[in-house]
Design a protein around this motif. Structure first.
Motif, PDB file in Angstrom:
ATOM      1  N   PHE A 115      -3.432  22.734 -17.195  1.00  0.00           N
ATOM      2  CA  PHE A 115      -3.351  21.462 -16.469  1.00  0.00           C
ATOM      3  C   PHE A 115      -3.307  20.258 -17.410  1.00  0.00           C
ATOM      4  CE2 PHE A 115      -5.339  17.869 -14.164  1.00  0.00           C
ATOM      5  CZ  PHE A 115      -4.339  17.681 -13.225  1.00  0.00           C
ATOM      6  N   GLU A 116      -4.165  20.242 -18.423  1.00  0.00           N
ATOM      7  CA  GLU A 116      -4.190  19.106 -19.361  1.00  0.00           C
ATOM      8  C   GLU A 116      -2.844  18.977 -20.077  1.00  0.00           C
ATOM      9  OE1 GLU A 116      -6.488  17.724 -23.413  1.00  0.00           O
ATOM     10  OE2 GLU A 116      -7.579  18.963 -21.980  1.00  0.00           O
ATOM     11  N   GLU A 117      -2.287  20.102 -20.495  1.00  0.00           N
ATOM     12  CA  GLU A 117      -0.982  20.079 -21.163  1.00  0.00           C
ATOM     13  C   GLU A 117       0.107  19.622 -20.192  1.00  0.00           C
ATOM     14  OE1 GLU A 117      -1.905  23.735 -24.288  1.00  0.00           O
ATOM     15  OE2 GLU A 117      -1.112  24.187 -22.311  1.00  0.00           O
ATOM     16  N   PHE A 118      -0.013  20.024 -18.930  1.00  0.00           N
ATOM     17  CA  PHE A 118       0.935  19.616 -17.887  1.00  0.00           C
ATOM     18  C   PHE A 118       0.921  18.102 -17.710  1.00  0.00           C
ATOM     19  CE2 PHE A 118       1.798  18.736 -13.351  1.00  0.00           C
ATOM     20  CZ  PHE A 118       3.076  19.267 -13.233  1.00  0.00           C
ATOM     21  N   VAL A 119      -0.291  17.523 -17.656  1.00  0.00           N
ATOM     22  CA  VAL A 119      -0.421  16.074 -17.494  1.00  0.00           C
ATOM     23  C   VAL A 119       0.226  15.368 -18.677  1.00  0.00           C
ATOM     24  CG1 VAL A 119      -2.042  14.140 -17.348  1.00  0.00           C
ATOM     25  CG2 VAL A 119      -2.464  16.230 -16.035  1.00  0.00           C
ATOM     26  N   LYS A 120      -0.027  15.852 -19.887  1.00  0.00           N
ATOM     27  CA  LYS A 120       0.587  15.244 -21.083  1.00  0.00           C
ATOM     28  C   LYS A 120       2.099  15.364 -21.010  1.00  0.00           C
ATOM     29  CE  LYS A 120      -3.289  15.909 -24.203  1.00  0.00           C
ATOM     30  NZ  LYS A 120      -3.816  16.610 -25.367  1.00  0.00           N
ATOM     31  N   MET A 121       2.589  16.536 -20.606  1.00  0.00           N
ATOM     32  CA  MET A 121       4.027  16.747 -20.505  1.00  0.00           C
ATOM     33  C   MET A 121       4.638  15.775 -19.494  1.00  0.00           C
ATOM     34  SD  MET A 121       6.039  20.235 -19.365  1.00  0.00           S
ATOM     35  CE  MET A 121       5.547  20.162 -17.652  1.00  0.00           C
ATOM     36  N   MET A 122       3.983  15.596 -18.352  1.00  0.00           N
ATOM     37  CA  MET A 122       4.517  14.709 -17.323  1.00  0.00           C
ATOM     38  C   MET A 122       4.476  13.253 -17.746  1.00  0.00           C
ATOM     39  SD  MET A 122       5.551  16.834 -15.145  1.00  0.00           S
ATOM     40  CE  MET A 122       5.970  15.872 -13.721  1.00  0.00           C
ATOM     41  N   SER A 123       3.497  12.884 -18.539  1.00  0.00           N
ATOM     42  CA  SER A 123       3.397  11.484 -18.962  1.00  0.00           C
ATOM     43  C   SER A 123       4.396  11.132 -20.051  1.00  0.00           C
ATOM     44  CB  SER A 123       1.977  11.158 -19.444  1.00  0.00           C
ATOM     45  OG  SER A 123       1.706  11.815 -20.656  1.00  0.00           O
ATOM     46  N   GLN A 124       4.993  12.136 -20.681  1.00  0.00           N
ATOM     47  CA  GLN A 124       5.960  11.885 -21.748  1.00  0.00           C
ATOM     48  C   GLN A 124       7.373  11.775 -21.234  1.00  0.00           C
ATOM     49  OE1 GLN A 124       5.216  14.988 -24.596  1.00  0.00           O
ATOM     50  NE2 GLN A 124       3.354  14.035 -25.322  1.00  0.00           N
ATOM     51  N   LYS A 125       7.598  12.106 -20.002  1.00  0.00           N
ATOM     52  CA  LYS A 125       8.968  12.093 -19.472  1.00  0.00           C
ATOM     53  C   LYS A 125       9.353  10.713 -19.017  1.00  0.00           C
ATOM     54  CE  LYS A 125       9.405  16.410 -20.183  1.00  0.00           C
ATOM     55  NZ  LYS A 125       9.966  16.798 -21.395  1.00  0.00           N
ATOM     56  N   GLY A 148      -4.180   7.112 -13.363  1.00  0.00           N
ATOM     57  CA  GLY A 148      -4.522   5.993 -12.506  1.00  0.00           C
ATOM     58  C   GLY A 148      -3.416   5.641 -11.543  1.00  0.00           C
ATOM     59  N   MET A 149      -2.172   5.739 -11.972  1.00  0.00           N
ATOM     60  CA  MET A 149      -1.051   5.353 -11.134  1.00  0.00           C
ATOM     61  C   MET A 149      -0.682   6.456 -10.141  1.00  0.00           C
ATOM     62  SD  MET A 149       1.276   3.296 -13.959  1.00  0.00           S
ATOM     63  CE  MET A 149       2.531   4.486 -13.803  1.00  0.00           C
ATOM     64  N   ILE A 150      -0.607   7.665 -10.629  1.00  0.00           N
ATOM     65  CA  ILE A 150      -0.188   8.765  -9.777  1.00  0.00           C
ATOM     66  C   ILE A 150      -1.379   9.307  -8.992  1.00  0.00           C
ATOM     67  CG2 ILE A 150       0.730  11.113  -9.762  1.00  0.00           C
ATOM     68  CD1 ILE A 150       2.340  10.361 -12.225  1.00  0.00           C
ATOM     69  N   GLY A 151      -2.507   9.423  -9.662  1.00  0.00           N
ATOM     70  CA  GLY A 151      -3.687   9.962  -9.026  1.00  0.00           C
ATOM     71  C   GLY A 151      -3.873  11.424  -9.372  1.00  0.00           C
ATOM     72  N   LEU A 152      -5.099  11.806  -9.547  1.00  0.00           N
ATOM     73  CA  LEU A 152      -5.435  13.166  -9.940  1.00  0.00           C
ATOM     74  C   LEU A 152      -4.982  14.180  -8.900  1.00  0.00           C
ATOM     75  CD1 LEU A 152      -6.750  14.733 -12.207  1.00  0.00           C
ATOM     76  CD2 LEU A 152      -8.942  14.441 -11.065  1.00  0.00           C
ATOM     77  N   LYS A 153      -5.126  13.846  -7.628  1.00  0.00           N
ATOM     78  CA  LYS A 153      -4.725  14.773  -6.565  1.00  0.00           C
ATOM     79  C   LYS A 153      -3.230  15.077  -6.641  1.00  0.00           C
ATOM     80  CE  LYS A 153      -4.548  15.350  -1.536  1.00  0.00           C
ATOM     81  NZ  LYS A 153      -3.329  16.116  -1.615  1.00  0.00           N
ATOM     82  N   GLU A 154      -2.425  14.046  -6.849  1.00  0.00           N
ATOM     83  CA  GLU A 154      -0.973  14.251  -6.929  1.00  0.00           C
ATOM     84  C   GLU A 154      -0.599  15.111  -8.135  1.00  0.00           C
ATOM     85  OE1 GLU A 154      -1.622  10.758  -4.346  1.00  0.00           O
ATOM     86  OE2 GLU A 154      -2.427  11.321  -6.288  1.00  0.00           O
ATOM     87  N   LEU A 155      -1.280  14.873  -9.255  1.00  0.00           N
ATOM     88  CA  LEU A 155      -1.011  15.681 -10.445  1.00  0.00           C
ATOM     89  C   LEU A 155      -1.396  17.141 -10.215  1.00  0.00           C
ATOM     90  CD1 LEU A 155      -2.180  13.206 -13.209  1.00  0.00           C
ATOM     91  CD2 LEU A 155       0.157  14.015 -12.836  1.00  0.00           C
ATOM     92  N   LYS A 156      -2.541  17.357  -9.560  1.00  0.00           N
ATOM     93  CA  LYS A 156      -2.971  18.735  -9.266  1.00  0.00           C
ATOM     94  C   LYS A 156      -2.015  19.406  -8.293  1.00  0.00           C
ATOM     95  CE  LYS A 156      -7.858  18.358 -10.343  1.00  0.00           C
ATOM     96  NZ  LYS A 156      -9.246  18.368  -9.882  1.00  0.00           N
ATOM     97  N   ASP A 157      -1.555  18.657  -7.286  1.00  0.00           N
ATOM     98  CA  ASP A 157      -0.592  19.215  -6.331  1.00  0.00           C
ATOM     99  C   ASP A 157       0.704  19.598  -7.035  1.00  0.00           C
ATOM    100  OD1 ASP A 157      -2.422  18.868  -4.287  1.00  0.00           O
ATOM    101  OD2 ASP A 157      -1.460  17.061  -3.480  1.00  0.00           O
ATOM    102  N   ALA A 158       1.171  18.740  -7.937  1.00  0.00           N
ATOM    103  CA  ALA A 158       2.390  19.038  -8.685  1.00  0.00           C
ATOM    104  C   ALA A 158       2.183  20.272  -9.554  1.00  0.00           C
ATOM    105  CB  ALA A 158       2.789  17.836  -9.545  1.00  0.00           C
ATOM    106  N   PHE A 159       1.019  20.363 -10.201  1.00  0.00           N
ATOM    107  CA  PHE A 159       0.719  21.519 -11.055  1.00  0.00           C
ATOM    108  C   PHE A 159       0.774  22.811 -10.240  1.00  0.00           C
ATOM    109  CE2 PHE A 159      -2.242  24.473 -13.136  1.00  0.00           C
ATOM    110  CZ  PHE A 159      -1.700  24.515 -14.416  1.00  0.00           C
TER     111      PHE A 159
END
Length: 132
Positions: A122-132, A61-72
């Protein structure tokens, strides 16, 4: 009921410390889950497991799905939907200018790799990014 209220208060404080603002109903549901499934006690791993979906929702919600996909995509150099240790190493140099040992990179990938396939999807990436 006293036990649930005590757990609610503690959980609420922990969650607020992490920037998540739970409703009273969420706290009651979490407490009931803890009492029924975890024997009334929560260690750090249990807490992380309980909070990961909520943090994913918050992060998305804060970062946005597009930003997460771009980072991935910056990490997934060949575009196959999975980040290998080699891709992670190249991305660390490219994005951070940081040379990291193969063992350190392998450890990061292994920690993030929940399904055990040796890569980070991607799902694991999102989890990894949210834990940092």
């Amino acid at each position: 009921i006293t036990n649930i209220i005590f757990i609610c208060k503690d959980l609420g404080n922990l969650m607020r410390t992490m920037g998540y603002m739970p409703t009273e109903m969420e706290l009651i549901e979490l407490s009931q889950n803890i009492n029924m499934n975890l024997g009334g006690r929560v260690d750090f791993e249990d807490f992380v497991e309980l909070m990961t979906p909520k943090l994913l929702d918050e992060t998305a919600g804060m970062i946005g799905l597009k930003e997460l996909k771009d980072a991935f995509k910056e990490f997934d150099l060949d575009g196959d939907g999975a980040i290998t240790s080699d891709e992670m190493k190249h991305a660390m140099v490219k994005l951070l200018g940081k040379h990291t040992s193969k063992n350190e990179i392998d450890a990061v990938v292994k920690e993030a790799d929940n399904n055990g396939d040796g890569t980070v999807d991607f799902e694991e990436f999102v989890k990894m990014m949210s834990q940092k």
